[in-house]
Design a protein around this motif. Structure first.
Motif, PDB file in Angstrom:
ATOM      1  N   LEU A 152       8.425 -14.233   4.317  1.00 42.51           N
ATOM      2  CA  LEU A 152       9.467 -13.209   4.285  1.00 42.51           C
ATOM      3  C   LEU A 152       9.782 -12.791   2.869  1.00 42.51           C
ATOM      4  O   LEU A 152      10.156 -13.614   2.023  1.00 42.51           O
ATOM      5  CB  LEU A 152      10.742 -13.740   4.968  1.00 42.51           C
ATOM      6  CG  LEU A 152      10.584 -14.130   6.423  1.00 42.51           C
ATOM      7  CD1 LEU A 152      11.890 -14.683   6.962  1.00 42.51           C
ATOM      8  CD2 LEU A 152      10.111 -12.965   7.254  1.00 42.51           C
ATOM      9  N   ARG A 153       9.670 -11.530   2.623  1.00 43.75           N
ATOM     10  CA  ARG A 153       9.924 -10.984   1.289  1.00 43.75           C
ATOM     11  C   ARG A 153      11.310 -11.361   0.785  1.00 43.75           C
ATOM     12  O   ARG A 153      11.481 -11.702  -0.387  1.00 43.75           O
ATOM     13  CB  ARG A 153       9.773  -9.466   1.351  1.00 43.75           C
ATOM     14  CG  ARG A 153      10.113  -8.738   0.081  1.00 43.75           C
ATOM     15  CD  ARG A 153      10.006  -7.248   0.283  1.00 43.75           C
ATOM     16  NE  ARG A 153      10.427  -6.525  -0.914  1.00 43.75           N
ATOM     17  CZ  ARG A 153      10.436  -5.206  -1.008  1.00 43.75           C
ATOM     18  NH1 ARG A 153      10.039  -4.466   0.020  1.00 43.75           N
ATOM     19  NH2 ARG A 153      10.821  -4.616  -2.116  1.00 43.75           N
ATOM     20  N   ALA A 154      12.306 -11.302   1.646  1.00 47.99           N
ATOM     21  CA  ALA A 154      13.694 -11.534   1.242  1.00 47.99           C
ATOM     22  C   ALA A 154      13.949 -12.965   0.769  1.00 47.99           C
ATOM     23  O   ALA A 154      14.959 -13.220   0.116  1.00 47.99           O
ATOM     24  CB  ALA A 154      14.629 -11.212   2.393  1.00 47.99           C
ATOM     25  N   GLU A 155      13.061 -13.878   1.077  1.00 45.09           N
ATOM     26  CA  GLU A 155      13.275 -15.269   0.695  1.00 45.09           C
ATOM     27  C   GLU A 155      12.691 -15.619  -0.668  1.00 45.09           C
ATOM     28  O   GLU A 155      12.768 -16.761  -1.092  1.00 45.09           O
ATOM     29  CB  GLU A 155      12.715 -16.190   1.782  1.00 45.09           C
ATOM     30  CG  GLU A 155      13.477 -16.053   3.097  1.00 45.09           C
ATOM     31  CD  GLU A 155      13.104 -17.112   4.112  1.00 45.09           C
ATOM     32  OE1 GLU A 155      12.166 -17.887   3.858  1.00 45.09           O
ATOM     33  OE2 GLU A 155      13.758 -17.145   5.178  1.00 45.09           O
ATOM     34  N   ALA A 209       0.848  -1.184   0.000  1.00 43.98           N
ATOM     35  CA  ALA A 209       0.000   0.000   0.000  1.00 43.98           C
ATOM     36  C   ALA A 209       0.888   1.239   0.000  1.00 43.98           C
ATOM     37  O   ALA A 209       2.046   1.180   0.409  1.00 43.98           O
ATOM     38  CB  ALA A 209      -0.906  -0.008   1.223  1.00 43.98           C
ATOM     39  N   PRO A 210       0.352   2.376  -0.440  1.00 43.71           N
ATOM     40  CA  PRO A 210       1.157   3.603  -0.493  1.00 43.71           C
ATOM     41  C   PRO A 210       1.737   3.946   0.870  1.00 43.71           C
ATOM     42  O   PRO A 210       1.029   3.956   1.878  1.00 43.71           O
ATOM     43  CB  PRO A 210       0.140   4.654  -0.939  1.00 43.71           C
ATOM     44  CG  PRO A 210      -0.889   3.887  -1.691  1.00 43.71           C
ATOM     45  CD  PRO A 210      -0.990   2.565  -1.009  1.00 43.71           C
ATOM     46  N   GLY A 211       3.035   4.197   0.900  1.00 46.11           N
ATOM     47  CA  GLY A 211       3.699   4.591   2.134  1.00 46.11           C
ATOM     48  C   GLY A 211       3.956   3.467   3.111  1.00 46.11           C
ATOM     49  O   GLY A 211       4.408   3.703   4.228  1.00 46.11           O
ATOM     50  N   LYS A 212       3.676   2.228   2.694  1.00 47.19           N
ATOM     51  CA  LYS A 212       3.855   1.085   3.599  1.00 47.19           C
ATOM     52  C   LYS A 212       4.828   0.075   3.009  1.00 47.19           C
ATOM     53  O   LYS A 212       5.112   0.089   1.808  1.00 47.19           O
ATOM     54  CB  LYS A 212       2.511   0.417   3.880  1.00 47.19           C
ATOM     55  CG  LYS A 212       1.539   1.291   4.663  1.00 47.19           C
ATOM     56  CD  LYS A 212       0.317   0.506   5.077  1.00 47.19           C
ATOM     57  CE  LYS A 212      -0.623   1.351   5.928  1.00 47.19           C
ATOM     58  NZ  LYS A 212      -1.825   0.572   6.361  1.00 47.19           N
ATOM     59  N   ASP A 241      -7.619  -3.147   1.786  1.00 51.98           N
ATOM     60  CA  ASP A 241      -6.984  -4.084   0.845  1.00 51.98           C
ATOM     61  C   ASP A 241      -6.397  -3.366  -0.366  1.00 51.98           C
ATOM     62  O   ASP A 241      -5.783  -4.005  -1.225  1.00 51.98           O
ATOM     63  CB  ASP A 241      -7.997  -5.122   0.372  1.00 51.98           C
ATOM     64  CG  ASP A 241      -8.497  -5.997   1.504  1.00 51.98           C
ATOM     65  OD1 ASP A 241      -9.737  -6.193   1.599  1.00 51.98           O
ATOM     66  OD2 ASP A 241      -7.667  -6.486   2.298  1.00 51.98           O
ATOM     67  N   THR A 242      -6.600  -2.073  -0.457  1.00 52.91           N
ATOM     68  CA  THR A 242      -6.056  -1.305  -1.565  1.00 52.91           C
ATOM     69  C   THR A 242      -4.533  -1.345  -1.546  1.00 52.91           C
ATOM     70  O   THR A 242      -3.906  -1.007  -0.533  1.00 52.91           O
ATOM     71  CB  THR A 242      -6.538   0.156  -1.498  1.00 52.91           C
ATOM     72  OG1 THR A 242      -7.949   0.191  -1.698  1.00 52.91           O
ATOM     73  CG2 THR A 242      -5.855   1.008  -2.561  1.00 52.91           C
ATOM     74  N   ALA A 243      -3.946  -1.775  -2.653  1.00 53.50           N
ATOM     75  CA  ALA A 243      -2.490  -1.935  -2.725  1.00 53.50           C
ATOM     76  C   ALA A 243      -2.108  -2.392  -4.129  1.00 53.50           C
ATOM     77  O   ALA A 243      -2.978  -2.774  -4.920  1.00 53.50           O
ATOM     78  CB  ALA A 243      -2.010  -2.968  -1.707  1.00 53.50           C
ATOM     79  N   GLU A 280       3.983  -6.395   2.130  1.00 50.37           N
ATOM     80  CA  GLU A 280       3.620  -7.387   3.134  1.00 50.37           C
ATOM     81  C   GLU A 280       3.109  -8.666   2.504  1.00 50.37           C
ATOM     82  O   GLU A 280       2.528  -8.665   1.418  1.00 50.37           O
ATOM     83  CB  GLU A 280       2.552  -6.824   4.081  1.00 50.37           C
ATOM     84  CG  GLU A 280       1.227  -6.520   3.437  1.00 50.37           C
ATOM     85  CD  GLU A 280       0.173  -6.082   4.448  1.00 50.37           C
ATOM     86  OE1 GLU A 280       0.494  -5.899   5.638  1.00 50.37           O
ATOM     87  OE2 GLU A 280      -0.988  -5.937   4.021  1.00 50.37           O
ATOM     88  N   PHE A 281       3.316  -9.736   3.227  1.00 49.28           N
ATOM     89  CA  PHE A 281       2.882 -11.056   2.798  1.00 49.28           C
ATOM     90  C   PHE A 281       1.368 -11.155   2.824  1.00 49.28           C
ATOM     91  O   PHE A 281       0.710 -10.657   3.748  1.00 49.28           O
ATOM     92  CB  PHE A 281       3.494 -12.091   3.743  1.00 49.28           C
ATOM     93  CG  PHE A 281       2.979 -13.483   3.564  1.00 49.28           C
ATOM     94  CD1 PHE A 281       2.079 -14.022   4.465  1.00 49.28           C
ATOM     95  CD2 PHE A 281       3.403 -14.256   2.493  1.00 49.28           C
ATOM     96  CE1 PHE A 281       1.612 -15.314   4.323  1.00 49.28           C
ATOM     97  CE2 PHE A 281       2.930 -15.556   2.335  1.00 49.28           C
ATOM     98  CZ  PHE A 281       2.035 -16.083   3.252  1.00 49.28           C
TER      99      PHE A 281
END
Length: 123
Positions: A106-109, A40-43, A89-91, A46-47
């Motif tokens: 985890l995003r990095a994985e 989402a904007p400014g965030k 849920d906007t993203a 996330e999984f």
């Protein structure tokens, strides 16, 4: 090199449903865990949900019971069925892939990412 292309985003009303699709190419589809993330904007990104080649799926608490992730091995596709959508849920929703069978939030994985598709929920 795995390539992921998302589609299906758009503008919907609160309470509506929407299905996102992700087409995968360039790898052995069944050997990857596939996932959806959102930003989402400014965030931070996330999984949202993940699905292995076989076995149980995993969801973020915020979407559990509303979103369903699935994959069609015959078509090299992964889907995210979203229902009871809210403005929260906007993203931009991203499809991601990682080698192996272990689910991860985890995003990095995740090694491979699509370009994202915008979902906007108006209240």
């Amino acid at each position: 090199q795995v390539q992921l292309v998302e589609s299906g985003g758009g503008l919907v009303q609160a309470g509506d449903s929407l299905r996102l699709s992700c087409a995968a190419s360039g790898g052995t589809f069944g050997t990857y865990v596939l996932a959806w993330f959102r930003q989402a904007p400014g965030k931070e990104r996330e999984f949202v949900a993940a699905i292995p080649g076989s076995g149980p799926t995993s969801y973020a608490d915020s979407v559990k019971g509303r979103f369903t992730i699935s994959r069609d091995t015959s078509k090299n596709m992964v889907y995210l069925q979203m229902s009871s959508l809210t403005a929260g849920d906007t993203a931009v929703y991203y499809c991601a892939a990682r080698l192996g069978r272990l689910l991860s939030s985890l995003r990095a994985e995740y090694n491979y990412w699509g370009q994202g598709t915008q979902v906007t929920v108006s209240s």
